[in-house]
Scaffold this motif. Sequence first.
Motif, PDB file in Angstrom:
ATOM      1  N   ALA A 197       0.257   6.210 -11.971  1.00 27.14           N
ATOM      2  CA  ALA A 197       1.468   5.459 -11.617  1.00 27.14           C
ATOM      3  C   ALA A 197       1.159   4.340 -10.628  1.00 27.14           C
ATOM      4  N   ASP A 198      -0.054   3.843 -10.641  1.00 31.20           N
ATOM      5  CA  ASP A 198      -0.456   2.812  -9.679  1.00 31.20           C
ATOM      6  C   ASP A 198       0.313   1.508  -9.904  1.00 31.20           C
ATOM      7  N   PRO A 199       0.853   0.834  -8.905  1.00 37.12           N
ATOM      8  CA  PRO A 199       0.767   1.121  -7.459  1.00 37.12           C
ATOM      9  C   PRO A 199       1.967   1.902  -6.933  1.00 37.12           C
ATOM     10  N   TRP A 200       2.627   2.661  -7.813  1.00 36.99           N
ATOM     11  CA  TRP A 200       3.880   3.332  -7.446  1.00 36.99           C
ATOM     12  C   TRP A 200       3.713   4.848  -7.385  1.00 36.99           C
ATOM     13  N   TRP A 201       2.563   5.303  -6.906  1.00 39.91           N
ATOM     14  CA  TRP A 201       2.291   6.743  -6.873  1.00 39.91           C
ATOM     15  C   TRP A 201       3.373   7.506  -6.106  1.00 39.91           C
ATOM     16  N   ASP A 202       3.740   7.026  -4.946  1.00 34.39           N
ATOM     17  CA  ASP A 202       4.696   7.766  -4.114  1.00 34.39           C
ATOM     18  C   ASP A 202       6.069   7.859  -4.775  1.00 34.39           C
ATOM     19  N   PRO A 242      -3.718  -7.606 -19.906  1.00 33.00           N
ATOM     20  CA  PRO A 242      -2.876  -8.699 -19.396  1.00 33.00           C
ATOM     21  C   PRO A 242      -1.576  -8.811 -20.180  1.00 33.00           C
ATOM     22  N   ILE A 243      -0.707  -7.828 -19.985  1.00 33.31           N
ATOM     23  CA  ILE A 243       0.608  -7.796 -20.619  1.00 33.31           C
ATOM     24  C   ILE A 243       1.631  -7.441 -19.537  1.00 33.31           C
ATOM     25  N   PRO A 244       2.922  -7.735 -19.758  1.00 38.33           N
ATOM     26  CA  PRO A 244       3.916  -7.469 -18.716  1.00 38.33           C
ATOM     27  C   PRO A 244       3.937  -5.993 -18.309  1.00 38.33           C
ATOM     28  N   GLY A 245       3.969  -5.720 -17.000  1.00 38.85           N
ATOM     29  CA  GLY A 245       3.854  -4.349 -16.525  1.00 38.85           C
ATOM     30  C   GLY A 245       5.030  -3.803 -15.751  1.00 38.85           C
ATOM     31  N   GLU A 246       5.985  -4.646 -15.367  1.00 34.33           N
ATOM     32  CA  GLU A 246       7.072  -4.191 -14.503  1.00 34.33           C
ATOM     33  C   GLU A 246       7.874  -3.059 -15.131  1.00 34.33           C
ATOM     34  N   VAL A 247       7.995  -3.039 -16.458  1.00 38.03           N
ATOM     35  CA  VAL A 247       8.791  -2.009 -17.127  1.00 38.03           C
ATOM     36  C   VAL A 247       8.168  -0.624 -16.999  1.00 38.03           C
ATOM     37  N   GLN A 248       6.943  -0.538 -16.504  1.00 31.96           N
ATOM     38  CA  GLN A 248       6.287   0.754 -16.351  1.00 31.96           C
ATOM     39  C   GLN A 248       6.355   1.284 -14.921  1.00 31.96           C
ATOM     40  N   LEU A 305       7.543  14.236 -24.419  1.00 30.85           N
ATOM     41  CA  LEU A 305       7.396  12.790 -24.590  1.00 30.85           C
ATOM     42  C   LEU A 305       6.487  12.248 -23.498  1.00 30.85           C
ATOM     43  N   CYS A 306       5.471  11.508 -23.887  1.00 30.75           N
ATOM     44  CA  CYS A 306       4.567  10.854 -22.953  1.00 30.75           C
ATOM     45  C   CYS A 306       4.886   9.364 -22.913  1.00 30.75           C
ATOM     46  N   MET A 307       5.062   8.815 -21.699  1.00 33.01           N
ATOM     47  CA  MET A 307       5.345   7.396 -21.545  1.00 33.01           C
ATOM     48  C   MET A 307       4.433   6.802 -20.479  1.00 33.01           C
ATOM     49  N   ASN A 308       3.836   5.641 -20.802  1.00 36.83           N
ATOM     50  CA  ASN A 308       2.959   4.972 -19.846  1.00 36.83           C
ATOM     51  C   ASN A 308       3.725   4.591 -18.586  1.00 36.83           C
ATOM     52  N   THR A 309       3.089   4.830 -17.441  1.00 35.72           N
ATOM     53  CA  THR A 309       3.608   4.343 -16.174  1.00 35.72           C
ATOM     54  C   THR A 309       2.487   3.646 -15.416  1.00 35.72           C
ATOM     55  N   GLY A 310       2.861   2.872 -14.399  1.00 40.98           N
ATOM     56  CA  GLY A 310       1.889   2.107 -13.634  1.00 40.98           C
ATOM     57  C   GLY A 310       1.582   0.780 -14.306  1.00 40.98           C
ATOM     58  N   LEU A 311       1.100  -0.165 -13.510  1.00 41.10           N
ATOM     59  CA  LEU A 311       0.712  -1.464 -14.075  1.00 41.10           C
ATOM     60  C   LEU A 311      -0.416  -1.274 -15.069  1.00 41.10           C
ATOM     61  N   ARG A 328       7.873  11.412  -5.704  1.00 40.60           N
ATOM     62  CA  ARG A 328       9.242  11.716  -5.272  1.00 40.60           C
ATOM     63  C   ARG A 328      10.123  12.085  -6.462  1.00 40.60           C
ATOM     64  N   LEU A 329       9.932  11.402  -7.594  1.00 40.38           N
ATOM     65  CA  LEU A 329      10.712  11.721  -8.786  1.00 40.38           C
ATOM     66  C   LEU A 329      10.351  13.100  -9.336  1.00 40.38           C
ATOM     67  N   MET A 330       9.078  13.469  -9.294  1.00 35.21           N
ATOM     68  CA  MET A 330       8.685  14.791  -9.786  1.00 35.21           C
ATOM     69  C   MET A 330       9.255  15.902  -8.912  1.00 35.21           C
ATOM     70  N   ILE A 331       9.352  15.661  -7.621  1.00 40.35           N
ATOM     71  CA  ILE A 331       9.992  16.640  -6.742  1.00 40.35           C
ATOM     72  C   ILE A 331      11.464  16.795  -7.128  1.00 40.35           C
ATOM     73  N   LYS A 332      12.073  15.704  -7.520  1.00 41.42           N
ATOM     74  CA  LYS A 332      13.507  15.665  -7.825  1.00 41.42           C
ATOM     75  C   LYS A 332      13.850  16.282  -9.177  1.00 41.42           C
ATOM     76  N   TYR A 333      12.955  16.126 -10.180  1.00 39.56           N
ATOM     77  CA  TYR A 333      13.285  16.526 -11.548  1.00 39.56           C
ATOM     78  C   TYR A 333      12.282  17.548 -12.082  1.00 39.56           C
ATOM     79  N   PRO A 334      12.722  18.766 -12.424  1.00 38.64           N
ATOM     80  CA  PRO A 334      11.813  19.829 -12.857  1.00 38.64           C
ATOM     81  C   PRO A 334      11.018  19.516 -14.115  1.00 38.64           C
ATOM     82  N   ASN A 335      11.589  18.760 -15.057  1.00 34.16           N
ATOM     83  CA  ASN A 335      10.913  18.520 -16.336  1.00 34.16           C
ATOM     84  C   ASN A 335      10.033  17.268 -16.348  1.00 34.16           C
ATOM     85  N   LEU A 336       9.879  16.605 -15.199  1.00 35.31           N
ATOM     86  CA  LEU A 336       9.063  15.398 -15.123  1.00 35.31           C
ATOM     87  C   LEU A 336       7.664  15.743 -14.618  1.00 35.31           C
ATOM     88  N   HIS A 337       6.642  15.302 -15.365  1.00 35.79           N
ATOM     89  CA  HIS A 337       5.248  15.564 -15.030  1.00 35.79           C
ATOM     90  C   HIS A 337       4.466  14.255 -15.011  1.00 35.79           C
TER      91      HIS A 337
END
Length: 294
Positions: free
Chosen positions: A188-193, A159-165, A149-155, A197-206
Motif C-alpha cells: 500500500a505504498d505510500p499509504w501503509w498507515d 507509468p500509469i495513473p495511481g491515485e485510484v489505488q 476479491l484481490c484489488m491492487n493498492t499503492g502507487l 487503520r482500515l484493516m483494524i476497522k474492517y474484519p474482512n479486509l486483508h
Amino acid sequence: MTQPVPRAHDCLVNVHFGDTAQPEWMFRVKNEYFKKEDSIFGKWDMSQVLDEMDANGVQRAILSGNVNEPDSSAIKFVEARPDRFAITAGGFNLLRPMQALKQLESFVANHPVAAASSGPSFWGDGQYSPDNAVYFPLYTKCCELDLPLCMNTGLPGPPIPGEVQNPIYHDRVCVRFPELKLCMIHGADPWWDTAIRLMIKYPNLHLMTSAWAPKYLPASLLHYMRTRGKKKIIFASDAPVLSITRTIGEASQLDLPAEVLDDYLYGNAQRFFFDRLDAASAASEVVEADLATR
C-alpha cells in the motif's frame, strides 16, 4: 536469525508473462523500477516452478488468470496440477457488467479459482476508484459466490495513473459490502498507515505483500503483524518480478515470532483463499463418489 520455514503458500505468481508480447509500459517498469532482464517475460516451465516451490516449502501457488485467455499458461498449470495451483479471475470489462459477471461465473465453475482480481490503475485509464459504482456488480457477485476479491493498492510501478489505488477508497467499499472478503495486493505504498487503520476497522479486509521484497516492508506493518494484524497479512512473491526463493528467504529472516511468520507465509492464505477451495473440492468428491455408486 534465520527461522525454519516449514510451509508456505505463494499467493501471486505470473506464469502468463511469456504467453503474449508485453506492453511498452511493462518494459519501462522492468527497466526503470525493478531493474530486471528481459528474461522475466520468458515462457515458464511447470516442472521448474514446482521444483522452486518444493525447495522453499511452498505447498500451493495462486496464478494470475484472465477470463479472456482460455489457453494461457496459468490455465494449463492448474489443469495439470490442481493440487498445487489455483488461479485468479481477472481481465473484466466492468463497463459491461452483465458480460463480466457471466464470465466470472463461468470461470469459477470450470477452474479452481481462489479469487477474483482487479487493478484500478490498470483499466479504464485509471479513472475508476474502488468506491465507484462501476465495481458494485462485481462486489455483489463475489459476495454471492463467497469468492475473495484481490484489488491492487499503492502507487503502481508502471507509468500509469495511481491515485485510484489509494486504500482510503476501500473505506466506503467495506461499509457498503461488509460481507466482501477483500484483499489489498501489492502492499500500500505510500499509504501503509491508511491501509493498517482500515484493516483494524474492517474484519474482512486483508493485505498481501506481493511485489514487495520482505526486507523492505515498513516497520509499521511489521508491528501490526506482531500485534493486532496477526491474521491479516498474506505473503506472495509476484514472481518473476521477485522470485519465490528470494521472497521466502527474506521473509524467514524477518523479526517475527514463529507463529506470526507461519500465519504470514501459510495460515492466513489458507484461511482466506484455500479453505473455501478445499471445501468445494471435498464436496465435489463426495458427489462424484455418490454418483459412481448408483
